[in-house]
Design a protein around this motif. Sequence first.
Motif, PDB file in Angstrom:
ATOM      1  N   ALA A  79     -30.962   1.919  -8.171  1.00 55.32           N
ATOM      2  CA  ALA A  79     -30.261   1.112  -7.063  1.00 55.32           C
ATOM      3  C   ALA A  79     -28.711   1.467  -7.063  1.00 55.32           C
ATOM      4  N   GLU A  80     -27.860   0.676  -6.478  1.00 49.30           N
ATOM      5  CA  GLU A  80     -26.730   1.161  -6.447  1.00 49.30           C
ATOM      6  C   GLU A  80     -26.039   0.370  -7.506  1.00 49.30           C
ATOM      7  N   LEU A  81     -25.034   1.115  -8.195  1.00 52.63           N
ATOM      8  CA  LEU A  81     -24.292   0.899  -9.525  1.00 52.63           C
ATOM      9  C   LEU A  81     -22.948   0.874  -9.409  1.00 52.63           C
ATOM     10  N   ARG A  82     -22.260   0.123 -10.110  1.00 51.53           N
ATOM     11  CA  ARG A  82     -20.889   0.504 -10.385  1.00 51.53           C
ATOM     12  C   ARG A  82     -20.361   0.476 -11.768  1.00 51.53           C
ATOM     13  N   THR A  83     -19.184   1.099 -11.998  1.00 54.31           N
ATOM     14  CA  THR A  83     -18.810   1.266 -13.449  1.00 54.31           C
ATOM     15  C   THR A  83     -17.369   0.803 -13.385  1.00 54.31           C
ATOM     16  N   GLY A  84     -16.882   0.440 -14.676  1.00 56.81           N
ATOM     17  CA  GLY A  84     -15.590   0.101 -14.887  1.00 56.81           C
ATOM     18  C   GLY A  84     -15.372   0.364 -16.376  1.00 56.81           C
ATOM     19  N   THR A  94     -25.354  -3.526 -11.956  1.00 56.58           N
ATOM     20  CA  THR A  94     -25.971  -3.790 -10.522  1.00 56.58           C
ATOM     21  C   THR A  94     -25.270  -4.627  -9.720  1.00 56.58           C
ATOM     22  N   ALA A  95     -25.727  -4.976  -8.586  1.00 57.80           N
ATOM     23  CA  ALA A  95     -25.013  -5.991  -7.855  1.00 57.80           C
ATOM     24  C   ALA A  95     -24.920  -7.451  -8.427  1.00 57.80           C
ATOM     25  N   ASP A  96     -25.795  -7.784  -9.350  1.00 58.99           N
ATOM     26  CA  ASP A  96     -25.993  -9.144  -9.940  1.00 58.99           C
ATOM     27  C   ASP A  96     -25.928  -9.306 -11.271  1.00 58.99           C
TER      28      ASP A  96
END
Length: 256
Positions: free
Chosen positions: A65-70, A89-91
């Motif tokens: 799925a769409e992923l974000r990192t920080g 993920t989004a949630d």
Amino acid sequence: MADAFYVPSGDGFSSTDSTAGPWAPDAQHFGPPAALLTRELEGCGDDGGALARITVEILGPVPIAELRTGAQVDRPGKSVQLLSAELRTADRAVARASAWRLASTDTSAQASGAAPALAPPQDGVPFGRPEGWSPGYIDAVEWCALSGSFQEPGPATVWARQRIPLVSGEEPTPLQRLMTIADSASGVSTWLDPTRYLFINTELTVHVQREPVGEWIGLDARTVLGPNGTGTAVSVIHDEQGQVANSSQTLLVRPR
């Protein structure tokens, strides 16, 4: 096969089917997520030192799925820094990583204790995805066995290299290549039939002596299974010049 494990998308990444692991077609093998977190750690704060220890905690299955990192610096310093990163993920958060970055000095005259170098990849036997394992990550990596493999129970010594980049349009760094492969130590050295048993790692810890050189990453791996549903997979990690790191994974073991 996709052109990369991940494609930049907005302020995050789209996961491709090549990240899929052997357990389920909609969940990722943890090699690519571990490398994506390492990419975030490498870009965080002062890059004058070297990442000497990376631990990735797996909080749950990573969907395709769409992923974000920080990432952030938790403990700043000139000689020692503690970093942390998160994959979401989004949630929900699906993984967190921490790393110690140490100041680099020339200790080449004191280097010692490394395991003997492995025979080169060309001396090994190519192998592919075993019957019953889902396509995806395993097909996106080139595999070559010096001893053992996914198909044989017990310790294994294998070479592996990515067929595709971690992130589309980018050349993987040496540590990203290492982390993409390191999570496979438990798979190549298992004693169990994956169609009958789960052996899922809850974390991956890698202690780095130096960054690898070249595309091939060697795993000299073995797994120890305990009597109460837990196990440990350990590996000495090599490039074609010799040892570069050690890894360990805590395993949850149970019948399917």
